[in-house]
Design a protein around this motif. Structure first.
Motif, PDB file in Angstrom:
ATOM      1  N   ARG A 196      16.388  30.943 -19.146  1.00 36.67           N
ATOM      2  CA  ARG A 196      15.581  31.556 -18.310  1.00 36.67           C
ATOM      3  C   ARG A 196      15.971  30.758 -17.119  1.00 36.67           C
ATOM      4  N   THR A 197      15.568  32.049 -15.589  1.00 38.30           N
ATOM      5  CA  THR A 197      16.095  31.525 -14.605  1.00 38.30           C
ATOM      6  C   THR A 197      15.092  31.099 -13.595  1.00 38.30           C
ATOM      7  N   GLY A 198      15.687  30.376 -12.847  1.00 38.41           N
ATOM      8  CA  GLY A 198      14.224  29.157 -12.040  1.00 38.41           C
ATOM      9  C   GLY A 198      15.017  28.038 -11.999  1.00 38.41           C
ATOM     10  N   TRP A 199      15.882  27.501 -12.609  1.00 35.35           N
ATOM     11  CA  TRP A 199      16.545  26.176 -12.141  1.00 35.35           C
ATOM     12  C   TRP A 199      17.241  26.423 -10.897  1.00 35.35           C
ATOM     13  N   GLY A 200      18.217  27.607 -10.453  1.00 36.22           N
ATOM     14  CA  GLY A 200      18.755  27.988  -9.857  1.00 36.22           C
ATOM     15  C   GLY A 200      17.689  27.071  -8.571  1.00 36.22           C
ATOM     16  N   HIS A 201      16.603  27.977  -8.589  1.00 35.00           N
ATOM     17  CA  HIS A 201      15.567  27.659  -7.242  1.00 35.00           C
ATOM     18  C   HIS A 201      15.416  26.366  -6.930  1.00 35.00           C
ATOM     19  N   VAL A 202      15.500  25.197  -7.870  1.00 30.60           N
ATOM     20  CA  VAL A 202      14.684  23.750  -8.247  1.00 30.60           C
ATOM     21  C   VAL A 202      16.455  23.105  -7.634  1.00 30.60           C
ATOM     22  N   ILE A 203      17.522  23.909  -7.944  1.00 30.76           N
ATOM     23  CA  ILE A 203      18.744  23.063  -7.272  1.00 30.76           C
ATOM     24  C   ILE A 203      18.972  23.175  -5.995  1.00 30.76           C
ATOM     25  N   VAL A 204      18.603  24.605  -5.275  1.00 32.39           N
ATOM     26  CA  VAL A 204      18.662  24.569  -4.146  1.00 32.39           C
ATOM     27  C   VAL A 204      18.157  23.711  -3.235  1.00 32.39           C
TER      28      VAL A 204
ATOM     29  N   PHE B 146      24.419  25.621   4.765  1.00 28.19           N
ATOM     30  CA  PHE B 146      23.563  26.979   4.315  1.00 28.19           C
ATOM     31  C   PHE B 146      23.528  26.927   2.934  1.00 28.19           C
ATOM     32  N   LEU B 147      22.756  27.433   2.175  1.00 33.90           N
ATOM     33  CA  LEU B 147      22.861  27.942   1.222  1.00 33.90           C
ATOM     34  C   LEU B 147      22.176  29.079   0.665  1.00 33.90           C
ATOM     35  N   GLU B 148      22.183  30.044  -0.240  1.00 38.68           N
ATOM     36  CA  GLU B 148      21.594  31.325  -0.279  1.00 38.68           C
ATOM     37  C   GLU B 148      21.607  31.356  -1.825  1.00 38.68           C
ATOM     38  N   HIS B 149      20.423  31.358  -2.695  1.00 36.22           N
ATOM     39  CA  HIS B 149      20.725  31.811  -3.743  1.00 36.22           C
ATOM     40  C   HIS B 149      20.554  33.120  -4.052  1.00 36.22           C
ATOM     41  N   VAL B 150      21.499  33.516  -5.023  1.00 30.24           N
ATOM     42  CA  VAL B 150      22.281  35.170  -4.797  1.00 30.24           C
ATOM     43  C   VAL B 150      20.934  35.506  -6.502  1.00 30.24           C
ATOM     44  N   PRO B 151      21.047  36.229  -6.995  1.00 35.01           N
ATOM     45  CA  PRO B 151      20.621  36.572  -8.411  1.00 35.01           C
ATOM     46  C   PRO B 151      21.481  37.496  -8.896  1.00 35.01           C
ATOM     47  N   ALA B 152      21.996  36.498  -9.984  1.00 33.71           N
ATOM     48  CA  ALA B 152      22.817  37.749 -10.659  1.00 33.71           C
ATOM     49  C   ALA B 152      22.233  37.401 -12.290  1.00 33.71           C
ATOM     50  N   GLU B 153      22.747  37.897 -13.200  1.00 24.99           N
ATOM     51  CA  GLU B 153      22.070  38.537 -14.720  1.00 24.99           C
ATOM     52  C   GLU B 153      21.332  37.360 -15.048  1.00 24.99           C
TER      53      GLU B 153
ATOM     54  N   ARG C 169      21.826  33.675 -15.433  1.00 21.74           N
ATOM     55  CA  ARG C 169      22.699  33.222 -15.115  1.00 21.74           C
ATOM     56  C   ARG C 169      21.958  33.560 -13.046  1.00 21.74           C
ATOM     57  N   GLU C 170      22.528  31.819 -12.578  1.00 22.04           N
ATOM     58  CA  GLU C 170      22.157  32.461 -10.935  1.00 22.04           C
ATOM     59  C   GLU C 170      23.171  31.468 -10.133  1.00 22.04           C
ATOM     60  N   ILE C 171      23.274  31.748  -9.152  1.00 26.44           N
ATOM     61  CA  ILE C 171      24.808  31.856  -8.010  1.00 26.44           C
ATOM     62  C   ILE C 171      23.752  31.005  -7.163  1.00 26.44           C
ATOM     63  N   ILE C 172      24.142  29.950  -6.174  1.00 23.91           N
ATOM     64  CA  ILE C 172      24.122  29.224  -4.758  1.00 23.91           C
ATOM     65  C   ILE C 172      25.839  29.719  -4.531  1.00 23.91           C
ATOM     66  N   GLU C 173      25.293  29.990  -2.852  1.00 24.43           N
ATOM     67  CA  GLU C 173      26.193  29.970  -2.558  1.00 24.43           C
ATOM     68  C   GLU C 173      25.810  29.014  -0.977  1.00 24.43           C
ATOM     69  N   ILE C 174      27.313  28.140  -1.161  1.00 20.95           N
ATOM     70  CA  ILE C 174      26.606  27.129  -0.335  1.00 20.95           C
ATOM     71  C   ILE C 174      28.353  26.806   0.738  1.00 20.95           C
ATOM     72  N   ALA C 175      27.049  26.566   2.106  1.00 22.59           N
ATOM     73  CA  ALA C 175      28.509  26.740   2.684  1.00 22.59           C
ATOM     74  C   ALA C 175      28.159  25.358   4.344  1.00 22.59           C
ATOM     75  N   VAL C 176      29.359  24.560   3.682  1.00 17.94           N
ATOM     76  CA  VAL C 176      28.673  23.542   4.715  1.00 17.94           C
ATOM     77  C   VAL C 176      29.773  23.579   6.003  1.00 17.94           C
ATOM     78  N   LEU C 177      28.732  23.945   6.811  1.00 18.48           N
ATOM     79  CA  LEU C 177      29.057  23.867   8.282  1.00 18.48           C
ATOM     80  C   LEU C 177      29.730  22.685   8.924  1.00 18.48           C
ATOM     81  N   GLU C 178      28.336  21.887   8.517  1.00 12.32           N
ATOM     82  CA  GLU C 178      29.373  20.295   8.988  1.00 12.32           C
ATOM     83  C   GLU C 178      29.091  18.788   8.368  1.00 12.32           C
TER      84      GLU C 178
END
Length: 195
Positions: free
Chosen positions: A137-145, A160-167, A170-179
């Motif tokens: 079930r989805t939802g875990w991605g939000h906890v991980i964010v 910068f973290l972005e939770h991207v809805p997927a199928e 499966r949940e996707i988290i885009e991660i950009a380490v700015l500094e």
């Protein structure tokens, strides 16, 4: 769902919003008990019913609550053991991120019957990563964010973290380490001090 996960939800609500809110949630969920036991297994439906009642009681969307639970798991002083376990993943936030694939196995070393989502981290470019979270079930991605936001602060990294809805599942988290060294991180030592 493992009792430890349910106890984490219970701890978050009680510690953040108070015992009366938790009591109201459990009355509305109508499960026949007032508290979860850490080492018992519960039907997943009970966990999701409790989460729905938390969202109702707080009048907030569930994804935001799940993210707050993730933050609580890392930043609340009562959860220091989990924070310490996670910090063993690396000296920097990026090093830590690259160990996330192993997190479910580490958890099973401590609690053999604890099932966490499958995690897969991929470096896309320097400072840019994608975390895939696979669960029934989805939802875990939000906890991980929420956990990642708190850990980035812990390491002193600006991300910068972005939770991207997927199928479904499966949940996707885009991660950009700015500094990597944006601010002073919290102190972390390998051994605990006694006394």
């Amino acid at each position: 769902m493992h009792g430890l996960i349910n106890r984490a939800i219970q701890g978050f609500v009680r510690d953040t919003y108070g015992p009366p809110v938790w009591a109201q949630v459990m009355r509305q969920a109508d499960l026949g008990f007032a508290e979860f036991e850490a080492m018992l297994d519960y039907d997943d439906a009970a966990t999701y019913r409790v989460l729905a009642e938390v969202a109702q009681a707080l009048d907030r969307p569930l994804p935001g609550i799940l993210e707050d639970i993730g933050t609580y798991l890392v930043s609340d002083p009562r959860m220091e053991r989990l924070r310490r376990l996670l910090r063993f993943g690396g000296d920097t936030f990026e090093e830590f991120l690259l160990t996330l694939d192993d997190l479910p196995e580490w958890a099973r070393l401590a609690v053999p019957d604890l099932t966490l989502p499958e995690l897969e981290i991929r470096a896309l470019a320097p400072g840019t990563l994608r975390l895939s979270c696979v669960a029934e079930r989805t939802g875990w991605g939000h906890v991980i964010v929420g956990m990642l936001r708190a850990l980035a602060d812990d390491y002193g990294a600006l991300v910068f973290l972005e939770h991207v809805p997927a199928e479904e599942g499966r949940e996707i988290i885009e991660i950009a380490v700015l500094e990597s060294e944006f601010a002073a991180g919290r102190d972390f030592e390998l051994g605990l001090r006694s006394g």
